[in-house]
Design a protein around this motif. Structure first.
Motif, short mmCIF file in Angstrom:
data_model
loop_
_atom_site.label_atom_id
_atom_site.label_comp_id
_atom_site.label_asym_id
_atom_site.label_seq_id
_atom_site.Cartn_x
_atom_site.Cartn_y
_atom_site.Cartn_z
N PHE A 187 0.52 -2.64 -0.53
CA PHE A 187 -0.07 -3.00 0.76
C PHE A 187 -0.83 -1.81 1.35
N LEU A 188 -0.24 -0.63 1.28
CA LEU A 188 -0.90 0.56 1.84
C LEU A 188 -2.17 0.91 1.06
N GLN A 189 -2.18 0.61 -0.23
CA GLN A 189 -3.40 0.84 -1.01
C GLN A 189 -4.55 -0.03 -0.49
N ILE A 190 -4.25 -1.23 -0.05
CA ILE A 190 -5.28 -2.11 0.52
C ILE A 190 -5.84 -1.48 1.80
N ILE A 191 -4.96 -0.99 2.66
CA ILE A 191 -5.40 -0.36 3.91
C ILE A 191 -6.24 0.89 3.59
N ASP A 192 -5.80 1.66 2.61
CA ASP A 192 -6.49 2.89 2.25
C ASP A 192 -7.92 2.63 1.78
N LYS A 193 -8.17 1.42 1.23
CA LYS A 193 -9.50 1.11 0.68
C LYS A 193 -10.32 0.19 1.58
N LEU A 194 -9.90 0.02 2.84
CA LEU A 194 -10.60 -0.90 3.73
C LEU A 194 -12.09 -0.61 3.82
N GLU A 195 -12.45 0.68 3.91
CA GLU A 195 -13.86 1.04 4.09
C GLU A 195 -14.63 1.03 2.78
N ARG A 196 -13.94 0.99 1.66
CA ARG A 196 -14.62 1.12 0.37
C ARG A 196 -14.74 -0.19 -0.38
N GLU A 197 -13.94 -1.18 -0.04
CA GLU A 197 -13.98 -2.45 -0.77
C GLU A 197 -14.69 -3.53 0.03
N LYS A 198 -15.20 -4.52 -0.67
CA LYS A 198 -15.88 -5.63 -0.01
C LYS A 198 -14.88 -6.43 0.81
N PRO A 199 -15.31 -6.94 1.98
CA PRO A 199 -14.39 -7.67 2.86
C PRO A 199 -13.69 -8.84 2.17
N GLU A 200 -14.42 -9.54 1.29
CA GLU A 200 -13.81 -10.69 0.63
C GLU A 200 -12.70 -10.26 -0.34
N VAL A 201 -12.88 -9.08 -0.95
CA VAL A 201 -11.84 -8.56 -1.85
C VAL A 201 -10.60 -8.19 -1.03
N THR A 202 -10.83 -7.53 0.11
CA THR A 202 -9.71 -7.16 0.99
C THR A 202 -8.98 -8.40 1.48
N ALA A 203 -9.73 -9.42 1.89
CA ALA A 203 -9.12 -10.65 2.41
C ALA A 203 -8.25 -11.32 1.36
N GLU A 204 -8.73 -11.33 0.13
CA GLU A 204 -7.95 -11.95 -0.95
C GLU A 204 -6.65 -11.19 -1.20
N LYS A 205 -6.72 -9.88 -1.19
CA LYS A 205 -5.52 -9.07 -1.42
C LYS A 205 -4.52 -9.25 -0.28
N LEU A 206 -5.02 -9.27 0.97
CA LEU A 206 -4.12 -9.43 2.11
C LEU A 206 -3.45 -10.79 2.10
N ALA A 207 -4.18 -11.80 1.62
CA ALA A 207 -3.62 -13.16 1.58
C ALA A 207 -2.36 -13.22 0.72
N SER A 208 -2.29 -12.36 -0.30
CA SER A 208 -1.10 -12.35 -1.15
C SER A 208 0.13 -11.85 -0.41
N PHE A 209 -0.09 -11.22 0.75
CA PHE A 209 1.01 -10.77 1.61
C PHE A 209 1.21 -11.69 2.82
N GLY A 210 0.45 -12.81 2.83
CA GLY A 210 0.52 -13.72 3.96
C GLY A 210 -0.15 -13.18 5.21
N LEU A 211 -1.14 -12.29 5.03
CA LEU A 211 -1.82 -11.65 6.15
C LEU A 211 -3.30 -11.99 6.15
N GLU A 212 -3.91 -11.88 7.33
CA GLU A 212 -5.35 -12.07 7.49
C GLU A 212 -5.98 -10.74 7.91
N THR A 213 -7.25 -10.60 7.60
CA THR A 213 -7.96 -9.37 7.94
C THR A 213 -7.93 -9.11 9.44
#
Length: 431
Positions: A187-213
């Motif tokens: 989960f923290l890796q997703i936060i660490d890459k917020l500025e570097r990854e595409k929003p749709e990639v981030t959204a997909e990863k967060l969804a696996s934790f039951g979270l929204e951007t």
């Protein structure tokens, strides 16, 4: 022309004289600031037991190791960073020192990753740590040191910003949202890459934790999300007159798994490059390395030579300051001995030895050269003076190369006279 057969490996560098001088400039600046803050220097081996770096580093680091089996059958690696090595050293020797430990190190690290701007496979790091102090004022001390390091390189207000975050706030967030402990690093890796990854990639990863951007961005935007430690740090830095360099930014979490509390990164204000420096609190790492036998809270940061050099070269004031320093350091010697009469070579060797013993850097040609070639060589070395040795011995002539002026001197007392002369401006001395 065909390329040379042997070259430095990809991501590795040679350091010819100018490059070595730039490296020395970085090192001397780092050392000067650290010592001003009362830190003492240490070092650790570049080769370590691989298990040391697999134990708590996490993230991508384990896949970037220069790892091999040595001739004794041990699984070893070139150190990819220094914090784990410091934790090992501190765990073994901390009883010998009063707390807190304020230690710094400048050393080479190795990571097998794609070479690019600001990143190579070998690099030097300035590592500064405080061990044995759990309070946030230790974090403030390190943030202040990072700011003053930037200022020492010639950066001004508005050139850079220190983005301070709170990893504990994210751990609390994860707890409130029922994220399993073993998945928190992902989960923290997703936060660490917020500025570097595409929003749709981030959204997909967060969804696996039951979270929204939106939940993440809302948390980052709310200053109340940070713990009380940040307010203490802000007040401390304000008292030092440094609060204007700092901003709260909870999007910073740092990639390594051992961070436990306040973390920070130094960025150029335009965010045109990766972080110039970064670090934070790692209160459990020493205990982990020592298998629970030593409990030593700690906080620290590192600054790499690649990015800080790029930043210097892209910032006018900082670049001018470095170039002035380099000009002062580039001279191969202060005095070049010119043989107007080659039969006086043995006399010249005696004079050169006397000058060197007095601490005056000097040089002379190995073979017989025409006098104009010797003067040309003197200028190529960057020498300030050419000392002409000829048939007039013990009388000598000192040529000031910058002004093309000439002064008379004598072998008797020459070392003392030249020592004084080197402190004078480059014009003829008044009688």
């Amino acid at each position: 022309m065909a390329a040379p057969r042997f070259q430095a490996l990809p991501g590795f560098r040679d350091f010819p004289p100018r490059e070595c001088a730039v490296r020395n400039y970085l090192f001397e600046t780092w050392r000067s600031v650290a010592r001003t803050y009362g830190f003492v220097e240490y070092d650790t081996p570049v080769l370590e037991d691989t298990a040391l770096y697999l134990k708590k580093s996490g993230g991508e680091l384990s896949s970037q190791l220069f790892r091999f089996e040595d001739q004794g059958g041990r699984d070893v690696c070139l150190r990819p960073e220094v914090t784990a090595s410091l934790a090992r050293l501190a765990a073994a020797s901390q009883r010998e020192f009063p707390k807190p430990l304020k230690w710094f190190e400048i050393g080479q690290c190795f990571r097998y990753e794609k070479p690019q701007k600001g990143r190579g496979r070998e690099f030097y790091q300035f590592n500064v740590d405080i061990l044995g102090e759990a309070g946030p004022r230790a974090d403030a001390e390190l943030i202040a040191l990072s700011i003053d390091t930037m200022r020492a390189f010639g950066f001004r207000t508005g050139d850079f910003v220190v983005r301070v975050s709170d990893r504990q706030a994210w751990l609390d967030f994860a707890g409130r949202h029922a994220i399993d402990e073993e998945r928190i690093p992902d989960f923290l890796q997703i936060i660490d890459k917020l500025e570097r990854e595409k929003p749709e990639v981030t959204a997909e990863k967060l969804a696996s934790f039951g979270l929204e951007t939106a939940q993440i961005t809302s948390f980052i935007a709310d200053p109340k999300s940070a713990s009380l430690a940040f307010e203490t740090i802000r007040e401390d830095l304000e008292a030092r007159g440094l609060a204007g360099f700092v901003e709260l930014d909870l999007s910073i979490v740092r990639g390594l798994a051992y961070y436990t509390g306040v973390v920070f990164e130094v960025f150029d204000s335009g965010k045109s490059m990766r972080a110039v420096a970064g670090g934070g609190r790692y209160d459990t790492l020493v205990s982990t390395i020592a298998d629970g036998n030593v409990d030593l809270p700690a906080t620290g940061f590192a600054m790499g030579d690649y990015v800080i050099r790029n930043f210097i070269e892209e910032t006018t004031d900082a670049l001018m300051q470095m170039e002035v320093w380099l000009q002062r350091q580039q001279a191969g010697c202060d005095v070049y001995l010119v043989l107007a009469d080659d039969s006086k070579r043995n006399d010249a060797l005696g004079i050169m030895t006397e000058l060197r013993e007095a601490g005056i850097s000097c040089d002379m040609p190995f073979g017989s050269l025409k006098i104009n070639k010797q003067f040309q060589r003197a200028e190529q070395t960057g020498a300030r003076f050419a000392l002409v040795i000829g048939s007039e011995l013990p009388e000598l002539k000192l040529k000031v190369l910058a002004s093309r002026t000439e002064e008379n001197c004598h072998v008797l007392g020459l070392a003392d006279w030249l020592t004084d002369r080197l402190q004078q401006p480059d014009g003829p001395l008044l009688a």
